[in-house]
Design an enzyme around this catalytic site. Structure first.
Site, PDB file in Angstrom:
ATOM      1  N   ALA A   1      14.167  48.091 -75.652  1.00  0.00           N
ATOM      2  CA  ALA A   1      15.022  48.920 -74.829  1.00  0.00           C
ATOM      3  C   ALA A   1      15.073  50.319 -75.511  1.00  0.00           C
ATOM      4  O   ALA A   1      15.094  50.372 -76.880  1.00  0.00           O
ATOM      5  CB  ALA A   1      16.354  48.438 -74.723  1.00  0.00           C
TER       6      ALA A   1
ATOM      7  N   TYR B   1      22.623  53.925 -70.754  1.00  0.00           N
ATOM      8  CA  TYR B   1      22.126  52.729 -71.103  1.00  0.00           C
ATOM      9  C   TYR B   1      22.873  51.370 -70.565  1.00  0.00           C
ATOM     10  O   TYR B   1      22.238  50.440 -70.061  1.00  0.00           O
ATOM     11  CB  TYR B   1      22.619  52.764 -72.585  1.00  0.00           C
ATOM     12  CG  TYR B   1      22.262  51.418 -73.587  1.00  0.00           C
ATOM     13  CD1 TYR B   1      21.107  50.971 -73.786  1.00  0.00           C
ATOM     14  CD2 TYR B   1      23.432  50.886 -73.848  1.00  0.00           C
ATOM     15  CE1 TYR B   1      20.842  49.701 -74.443  1.00  0.00           C
ATOM     16  CE2 TYR B   1      23.228  49.430 -74.513  1.00  0.00           C
ATOM     17  CZ  TYR B   1      21.987  48.989 -74.727  1.00  0.00           C
ATOM     18  OH  TYR B   1      21.862  47.539 -75.358  1.00  0.00           O
TER      19      TYR B   1
ATOM     20  N   THR C   1      24.158  43.058 -72.842  1.00  0.00           N
ATOM     21  CA  THR C   1      24.951  43.703 -73.747  1.00  0.00           C
ATOM     22  C   THR C   1      26.430  43.877 -73.487  1.00  0.00           C
ATOM     23  O   THR C   1      26.640  44.041 -72.185  1.00  0.00           O
ATOM     24  CB  THR C   1      24.375  45.036 -74.087  1.00  0.00           C
ATOM     25  OG1 THR C   1      25.138  45.898 -74.795  1.00  0.00           O
ATOM     26  CG2 THR C   1      24.058  45.828 -72.754  1.00  0.00           C
TER      27      THR C   1
ATOM     28  N   ASP D   1      17.030  43.170 -84.229  1.00  0.00           N
ATOM     29  CA  ASP D   1      16.991  41.811 -83.785  1.00  0.00           C
ATOM     30  C   ASP D   1      15.695  40.995 -83.606  1.00  0.00           C
ATOM     31  O   ASP D   1      15.455  39.738 -84.138  1.00  0.00           O
ATOM     32  CB  ASP D   1      17.386  41.488 -82.264  1.00  0.00           C
ATOM     33  CG  ASP D   1      18.911  41.912 -82.391  1.00  0.00           C
ATOM     34  OD1 ASP D   1      19.491  42.315 -83.360  1.00  0.00           O
ATOM     35  OD2 ASP D   1      19.448  42.044 -81.308  1.00  0.00           O
TER      36      ASP D   1
ATOM     37  N   LYS E   1      20.843  48.689 -68.497  1.00  0.00           N
ATOM     38  CA  LYS E   1      21.312  47.136 -68.903  1.00  0.00           C
ATOM     39  C   LYS E   1      21.610  46.297 -67.700  1.00  0.00           C
ATOM     40  O   LYS E   1      21.616  45.110 -67.520  1.00  0.00           O
ATOM     41  CB  LYS E   1      21.876  47.033 -70.230  1.00  0.00           C
ATOM     42  CG  LYS E   1      21.300  47.439 -71.366  1.00  0.00           C
ATOM     43  CD  LYS E   1      20.362  46.298 -71.822  1.00  0.00           C
ATOM     44  CE  LYS E   1      19.510  46.301 -73.067  1.00  0.00           C
ATOM     45  NZ  LYS E   1      18.584  45.489 -73.542  1.00  0.00           N
TER      46      LYS E   1
ATOM     47  N   GLU F   1      27.994  46.492 -73.609  1.00  0.00           N
ATOM     48  CA  GLU F   1      28.248  47.807 -72.941  1.00  0.00           C
ATOM     49  C   GLU F   1      28.126  47.954 -71.395  1.00  0.00           C
ATOM     50  O   GLU F   1      28.635  48.613 -70.913  1.00  0.00           O
ATOM     51  CB  GLU F   1      26.951  48.785 -73.125  1.00  0.00           C
ATOM     52  CG  GLU F   1      26.890  49.053 -74.837  1.00  0.00           C
ATOM     53  CD  GLU F   1      28.189  50.158 -75.039  1.00  0.00           C
ATOM     54  OE1 GLU F   1      28.319  51.114 -74.463  1.00  0.00           O
ATOM     55  OE2 GLU F   1      28.893  49.747 -75.988  1.00  0.00           O
TER      56      GLU F   1
ATOM     57  N   THR G   1       9.877  44.847 -83.510  1.00  0.00           N
ATOM     58  CA  THR G   1       9.959  45.732 -84.784  1.00  0.00           C
ATOM     59  C   THR G   1      11.410  46.500 -84.961  1.00  0.00           C
ATOM     60  O   THR G   1      11.766  46.804 -85.900  1.00  0.00           O
ATOM     61  CB  THR G   1       9.276  47.056 -84.691  1.00  0.00           C
ATOM     62  OG1 THR G   1       9.290  47.769 -83.405  1.00  0.00           O
ATOM     63  CG2 THR G   1       7.663  46.838 -84.799  1.00  0.00           C
ATOM     64  N   GLY G   2      12.335  46.004 -84.083  1.00  0.00           N
ATOM     65  CA  GLY G   2      13.792  46.276 -84.201  1.00  0.00           C
ATOM     66  C   GLY G   2      14.682  45.377 -84.847  1.00  0.00           C
ATOM     67  O   GLY G   2      13.941  44.445 -85.497  1.00  0.00           O
TER      68      GLY G   2
HETATM   69  O1  F7E Z   1      28.578  53.145 -81.826  1.00  0.00           O
HETATM   70  C1  F7E Z   1      31.326  55.645 -82.426  1.00  0.00           C
HETATM   71  C2  F7E Z   1      30.677  55.570 -81.213  1.00  0.00           C
HETATM   72  O2  F7E Z   1      25.984  53.632 -81.770  1.00  0.00           O
HETATM   73  C3  F7E Z   1      29.722  52.660 -81.930  1.00  0.00           C
HETATM   74  C4  F7E Z   1      23.891  49.370 -79.593  1.00  0.00           C
HETATM   75  O3  F7E Z   1      23.390  48.309 -80.106  1.00  0.00           O
HETATM   76  O4  F7E Z   1      26.052  48.055 -79.498  1.00  0.00           O
HETATM   77  C5  F7E Z   1      25.280  49.289 -79.788  1.00  0.00           C
HETATM   78  O5  F7E Z   1      26.170  50.357 -78.940  1.00  0.00           O
HETATM   79  C6  F7E Z   1      30.869  53.393 -81.794  1.00  0.00           C
HETATM   80  C7  F7E Z   1      31.004  54.001 -80.379  1.00  0.00           C
HETATM   81  O6  F7E Z   1      27.076  51.232 -81.024  1.00  0.00           O
HETATM   82  C8  F7E Z   1      29.669  57.844 -84.443  1.00  0.00           C
HETATM   83  O7  F7E Z   1      31.276  56.481 -80.249  1.00  0.00           O
HETATM   84  C9  F7E Z   1      31.529  57.700 -84.028  1.00  0.00           C
HETATM   85  O8  F7E Z   1      32.200  54.185 -79.840  1.00  0.00           O
HETATM   86  O9  F7E Z   1      27.212  51.844 -83.485  1.00  0.00           O
HETATM   87  P1  F7E Z   1      27.137  52.718 -82.236  1.00  0.00           P
HETATM   88  P2  F7E Z   1      27.413  51.184 -79.504  1.00  0.00           P
HETATM   89  O10 F7E Z   1      27.394  52.492 -78.761  1.00  0.00           O
HETATM   90  O11 F7E Z   1      28.629  50.279 -79.826  1.00  0.00           O
HETATM   91  C10 F7E Z   1      25.815  47.584 -78.363  1.00  0.00           C
HETATM   92  C11 F7E Z   1      26.318  46.316 -77.916  1.00  0.00           C
HETATM   93  C12 F7E Z   1      24.288  47.636 -77.688  1.00  0.00           C
HETATM   94  O12 F7E Z   1      23.792  46.926 -76.850  1.00  0.00           O
HETATM   95  C13 F7E Z   1      23.670  49.053 -78.020  1.00  0.00           C
HETATM   96  O13 F7E Z   1      22.269  48.915 -77.918  1.00  0.00           O
HETATM   97  O14 F7E Z   1      31.054  54.425 -82.898  1.00  0.00           O
HETATM   98  N1  F7E Z   1      30.815  56.692 -83.328  1.00  0.00           N
HETATM   99  N2  F7E Z   1      30.754  58.107 -84.855  1.00  0.00           N
HETATM  100  C14 F7E Z   1      29.587  56.768 -83.577  1.00  0.00           C
HETATM  101  N3  F7E Z   1      28.477  56.213 -83.147  1.00  0.00           N
HETATM  102  C15 F7E Z   1      27.204  56.571 -83.747  1.00  0.00           C
HETATM  103  N4  F7E Z   1      26.157  56.051 -83.447  1.00  0.00           N
HETATM  104  N5  F7E Z   1      27.480  57.694 -84.589  1.00  0.00           N
HETATM  105  C16 F7E Z   1      28.332  58.438 -85.076  1.00  0.00           C
HETATM  106  O15 F7E Z   1      28.442  59.367 -85.669  1.00  0.00           O
END
Ligand code: F7E
Length: 329
Positions: free
Chosen positions: A81, A154, A126, A14, A158, A128, A11-12
């Site tokens: 996840a 996370y 990932t 991907d 992973k 990450e 349901t996500g």
């Molecule tokens: O954040 C910054 C935040 O939550 C990206 C997941 O799919 O990709 C994803 O992880 C960046 C970070 O994705 C906000 O601090 C700023 O630097 O969209 P994100 P993520 O953390 O990169 C990887 C590959 C995965 O595996 C994960 O499952 O954006 N940021 N301001 C913010 N992020 C969020 N969410 N919200 C904000 O307001």
């Protein structure tokens, strides 16, 4: 006879792309759905009538054994996840159990069903896991041999899943692979992730439904691709003669500011500073500053390459949100 695939996390974002792709390829598609009367079920069934849903939970290995025995899959894709990095800091143990130990649970379910020689297993690993710290940034981007240094519960969970897959491959000769995917986005992305949060807010600002947009760190950089391209890479990994791990990425990195520039540009705004509010609530205890992937191995061995570039991705997302938010008014 049609091949059968079992998808966790169907349901996500991907899961939806992959279910469509496998259905188009003629697969019989099974998906795991969690919880009693899951509210996502009705919406999901309307869009994916061809997916046979099985009620099971990654945390309950016996239910996963049942799912494997019911579906008798040729391929299993573990996409389930706790996937939000910020959320994982607030729920570290749950994240460890679902995102980390959940991988062992499904691998064991395959073994307990006696299917470890016949099933091909994909694990959603990932970028990450790399962590993006200054000391550890290969010039051409992270590849399959780069050093891991996860920066969140996370990422740590992973990494446990990643090594479990390698261990089951080496111990039991299973066809089990890690797809080390860099960020991949699109209209199916949840609004809790930064790209969709921005595209959705930009659309709502244009339509007069929202005034401002609260964000955390705008300087983080990510290697952002389109999720629809990435599920094709997942499938290709399972069609190889021998199992191996692959990075899927675009080979480009952009900041949140770059994303904001392009997204606001779609609605004719060149200076977005009056709309964006910096808000510490969206900062993380430890940040991944910069991610850049090197997809050379996947390009060479899988013949995979991303099709949608960064500007096209941002445009696709803002256009989609303008259309769905406009329809709500
Ligand atoms: O954040 C910054 C935040 O939550 C990206 C997941 O799919 O990709 C994803 O992880 C960046 C970070 O994705 C906000 O601090 C700023 O630097 O969209 P994100 P993520 O953390 O990169 C990887 C590959 C995965 O595996 C994960 O499952 O954006 N940021 N301001 C913010 N992020 C969020 N969410 N919200 C904000 O307001």
């Amino acid at each position: 006879m049609a091949k059968k695939a079992l998808i966790t996390g169907v349901t996500g974002q991907d899961g939806g792309h992959l279910a469509h792709l496998l259905h188009e390829k003629g697969y019989e598609v099974f998906g795991i759905i969690r919880g009693q009367r899951n509210p996502k079920r009705e919406v999901f069934e309307a869009e994916f009538p061809f997916v046979q849903l099985i009620e099971a939970d990654l945390l309950d290995t016996s239910s996963m054994v049942r799912a494997v025995q019911l579906s008798l899959p040729d391929e299993v894709y573990n996409l389930a996840a706790v996937s939000h990095v910020g959320y994982s800091f607030m729920n570290p143990q749950l994240t460890a159990q679902v995102t980390g130990q959940g991988v062992i649970n499904i691998l064991e379910a395959i073994r307990l069903s006696g299917a470890e020689k016949s099933v091909r297993f994909y694990q959603a690993s990932t970028s990450e896991m790399f962590g993006g710290l200054a000391y550890n940034r290969p010039e051409k981007g992270y590849d399959e041999s780069s050093i891991f240094h996860p920066r969140s519960p996370y990422g740590v969970a992973k990494l446990y899943g990643y090594w479990s897959v390698v261990n089951y491959r080496e111990s039991y000769n299973m066809f089990a692979v890690n797809g080390i995917l860099f960020n991949h986005e699109g209209p199916r992305r949840g609004v809790e992730f930064v790209t969709r949060k921005i595209s959705n807010a930009v659309a709502r600002i244009k339509l007069g439904a929202q005034k401002d947009l609260h964000l955390g760190n705008l300087d983080a950089k990510r290697d952002w691709g389109y999720a629809g391209d990435y599920v094709e890479g997942m499938w290709r990994m399972l069609q190889q003669d021998t199992p191996s791990d692959y990075v899927l990425a675009t080979g480009e990195t952009h900041s949140i500011r770059d994303f904001l520039d392009l997204a606001f540009n779609e609605i004719g705004v060149s200076d977005w500073s009056s709309y964006v509010v910096l808000d510490k609530a969206f900062e993380r205890p430890a940040e991944v500053d910069l991610l850049l992937g090197n997809p050379a191995k996947a390009e060479k061995e899988l013949g995979w390459k991303r099709k949608v570039d960064f500007p096209a991705l941002v445009k696709m997302m803002v256009e989609h949100d303008l259309s769905i938010e406009g329809a709500k008014l």
